[in-house]
Design an enzyme around this catalytic site. Structure first.
Site, PDB file in Angstrom:
ATOM      1  N   ARG A 142      44.391  48.140  34.419  1.00 27.14           N
ATOM      2  CA  ARG A 142      45.518  48.951  34.879  1.00 27.14           C
ATOM      3  C   ARG A 142      45.197  50.008  35.924  1.00 27.14           C
ATOM      4  O   ARG A 142      46.103  50.689  36.409  1.00 27.14           O
ATOM      5  CB  ARG A 142      46.196  49.613  33.665  1.00 27.14           C
ATOM      6  CG  ARG A 142      46.989  48.630  32.849  1.00 27.14           C
ATOM      7  CD  ARG A 142      47.633  49.314  31.650  1.00 27.14           C
ATOM      8  NE  ARG A 142      46.775  49.298  30.464  1.00 27.14           N
ATOM      9  CZ  ARG A 142      47.004  50.013  29.368  1.00 27.14           C
ATOM     10  NH1 ARG A 142      48.037  50.823  29.329  1.00 27.14           N
ATOM     11  NH2 ARG A 142      46.188  49.924  28.324  1.00 27.14           N
TER      12      ARG A 142
ATOM     13  N   CYS B 159      46.301  45.433  28.596  1.00 23.59           N
ATOM     14  CA  CYS B 159      45.659  45.135  29.883  1.00 23.59           C
ATOM     15  C   CYS B 159      44.562  46.145  30.203  1.00 23.59           C
ATOM     16  O   CYS B 159      44.797  47.356  30.264  1.00 23.59           O
ATOM     17  CB  CYS B 159      46.702  45.144  30.997  1.00 23.59           C
ATOM     18  SG  CYS B 159      45.995  44.845  32.624  1.00 23.59           S
TER      19      CYS B 159
ATOM     20  N   TRP C 274      43.855  39.803  38.904  1.00 21.08           N
ATOM     21  CA  TRP C 274      42.741  38.880  39.086  1.00 21.08           C
ATOM     22  C   TRP C 274      42.098  38.655  37.733  1.00 21.08           C
ATOM     23  O   TRP C 274      42.344  39.400  36.780  1.00 21.08           O
ATOM     24  CB  TRP C 274      41.726  39.409  40.091  1.00 21.08           C
ATOM     25  CG  TRP C 274      41.283  40.812  39.834  1.00 21.08           C
ATOM     26  CD1 TRP C 274      40.425  41.254  38.862  1.00 21.08           C
ATOM     27  CD2 TRP C 274      41.698  41.984  40.554  1.00 21.08           C
ATOM     28  NE1 TRP C 274      40.274  42.610  38.935  1.00 21.08           N
ATOM     29  CE2 TRP C 274      41.043  43.095  39.961  1.00 21.08           C
ATOM     30  CE3 TRP C 274      42.549  42.192  41.649  1.00 21.08           C
ATOM     31  CZ2 TRP C 274      41.217  44.399  40.427  1.00 21.08           C
ATOM     32  CZ3 TRP C 274      42.717  43.497  42.097  1.00 21.08           C
ATOM     33  CH2 TRP C 274      42.052  44.575  41.497  1.00 21.08           C
TER      34      TRP C 274
HETATM   35  N1  ARG Z   1      43.809  35.405  29.571  1.00 20.81           N
HETATM   36  C1  ARG Z   1      44.742  34.641  30.340  1.00 20.81           C
HETATM   37  C2  ARG Z   1      44.049  33.394  30.879  1.00 20.81           C
HETATM   38  O1  ARG Z   1      42.887  33.225  30.689  1.00 20.81           O
HETATM   39  C3  ARG Z   1      45.321  35.437  31.485  1.00 20.81           C
HETATM   40  C4  ARG Z   1      45.937  36.770  31.124  1.00 20.81           C
HETATM   41  C5  ARG Z   1      46.112  37.703  32.298  1.00 20.81           C
HETATM   42  N2  ARG Z   1      44.835  38.019  32.894  1.00 20.81           N
HETATM   43  C6  ARG Z   1      44.629  38.792  33.966  1.00 20.81           C
HETATM   44  N3  ARG Z   1      43.420  38.966  34.382  1.00 20.81           N
HETATM   45  N4  ARG Z   1      45.646  39.361  34.607  1.00 20.81           N
HETATM   46  O2  ARG Z   1      44.640  32.588  31.540  1.00 20.81           O
END
Ligand code: ARG
Length: 364
Positions: A67, A64, A240
């Site tokens: 963070r 991620c 987000w």
């Molecule tokens: N990459 C995934 C999607 O496009 C979501 C993963 C989590 N992304 C985030 N910004 N918390 O649906």
């Protein structure tokens, strides 16, 4: 129950959260936890331990880039909620709270943990919001191929909808996994829980005619939150979006909505050779459209330059606290214009798969 993990966690909680008490309090709590494990085979986190554990699980998420804000995670303690209907209702409430009329808030909703011999309820879907996907007899796709498995799962359970491009899948909840009554219940998402953004381009009016849109809250619902040896299999969480997740992957990947040829043709690009870089040029315009549209709709979204810079700040901030920031380069580096962002030009602290608390892939 891994007693060592429990002790490690409680100790770390007290180290990092001095307001929870002194060293003597920590030792007292450890004795209490061990006695509870001896008696019941598991133990119950205090609300403060639970919130801390969930936030650190985010801090530990090596893939991620977002963070920096780990401390601000809103933790919903829903451990008492075990009925499928109530779980679904709380998931919809999660989406409303997280969506927050566009000012996206990072939220985790933590339902009951597994207990010895008694697995807790599970959410079948991989995200709370996902679009259905079906393959037509002539081999074309309607919708998101990424939703195909969940679409057939939902259909087996009796869900039936017209085959449309942005059809939101129902939420499927398995109240009693591993029993004869393990068949999931399904629930249509209420309209007011699904915030979506119609996509347009700041310079190309034709873009809106493509009829594209995407949802605002990416809420992962198939990972297990493990804290101090306790496993929470239903713990959906969201942040987000970063624009590239949608613009450079969901809409662009050949195995997803595969829109680069469509956009390139509308832009009048020469697709007769790869050397014209029509893919690259279409990709940029697609990402411009995604960022522009979220901005217009008043929905929080980060661009990859800003989010990269924040991540570098996060690493420095963690270092000042004496902590490493394990990170997976291949996930951190954005899929668009990688070398224009600071996260590209460096390596990271190694990823330790044993690091806890953590959000884990189901089955691990
Ligand atoms: N990459 C995934 C999607 O496009 C979501 C993963 C989590 N992304 C985030 N910004 N918390 O649906």
């Amino acid at each position: 129950m891994d007693r060592l993990q429990a002790v490690d966690f409680v100790r770390r909680f007290h180290q990092e959260q001095p307001q929870a008490g002194d060293a003597a309090d920590a030792e007292r709590r450890i004795r209490e936890v061990l006695a509870e494990i001896d008696r019941t085979g598991t133990y119950e986190h205090t609300p403060a331990e639970l919130a801390f554990g969930a936030r650190v699980a985010w801090r530990n998420a090596a893939r991620c880039i977002g963070r920096l804000y780990w401390r601000s995670l809103v933790v919903r303690d829903l451990r008492h909620v075990t009925d499928a209907d109530d779980i679904a209702a709380e998931c919809f409430e999660h989406l409303r709270l997280a969506g927050n009329a566009g000012r996206i808030r990072p939220v985790v909703s933590i339902f009951a943990p597994d207990r010895p011999g008694r697995p807790a309820p599970r959410i079948v879907n991989d995200q709370l919001v996902r679009y259905a996907g079906h393959r037509t007899p002539d081999g074309r796709w309607i919708g998101d191929p990424r939703g195909a498995v969940m679409t057939s799962r939902a259909r087996e359970l009796g869900w039936k909808r017209d085959e449309e491009p942005f059809q939101v899948l129902p939420l499927m909840v398995q109240e009693r996994p591993g029993t004869a009554a393990s068949r999931p219940e399904w629930y249509e998402l209420p309209d007011d829980s699904v915030l979506e953004v119609p996509l347009s381009h700041p310079e190309h009016p034709w873009f809106a005619e493509l009829g594209l849109r995407w949802y605002a809250v990416p809420a992962i619902s198939d990972m297990v939150l493990e804290i101090g040896g306790v496993r929470y299999p239903a713990a959906p969480f969201n942040g987000w979006y970063m624009g590239t997740e949608i613009g450079a992957r969901n809409l662009a990947d050949a195995e997803r909505l595969d829109l680069l040829p469509v956009v390139a043709d509308r832009l009048g690009l020469d697709r007769s050779s790869e050397r014209t870089l029509w893919r690259d040029r279409a990709l940029v315009e697609l990402n411009v459209a995604v960022l522009h549209s979220f901005q217009e709709a008043g929905v929080t979204m980060a661009d990859h330059h800003t989010e990269s810079e924040r991540f570098i700040r996060h690493i420095a901030q963690e270092r000042r606290q004496g902590r490493p920031t394990p990170a997976d380069w291949s996930w951190i580096v954005p899929p668009l214009s990688a070398s224009t962002t600071p996260v590209f030009h460096r390596y990271y602290d190694p990823v330790d798969p044993a690091l806890r608390p953590a959000f884990l892939a189901r089955g691990s």
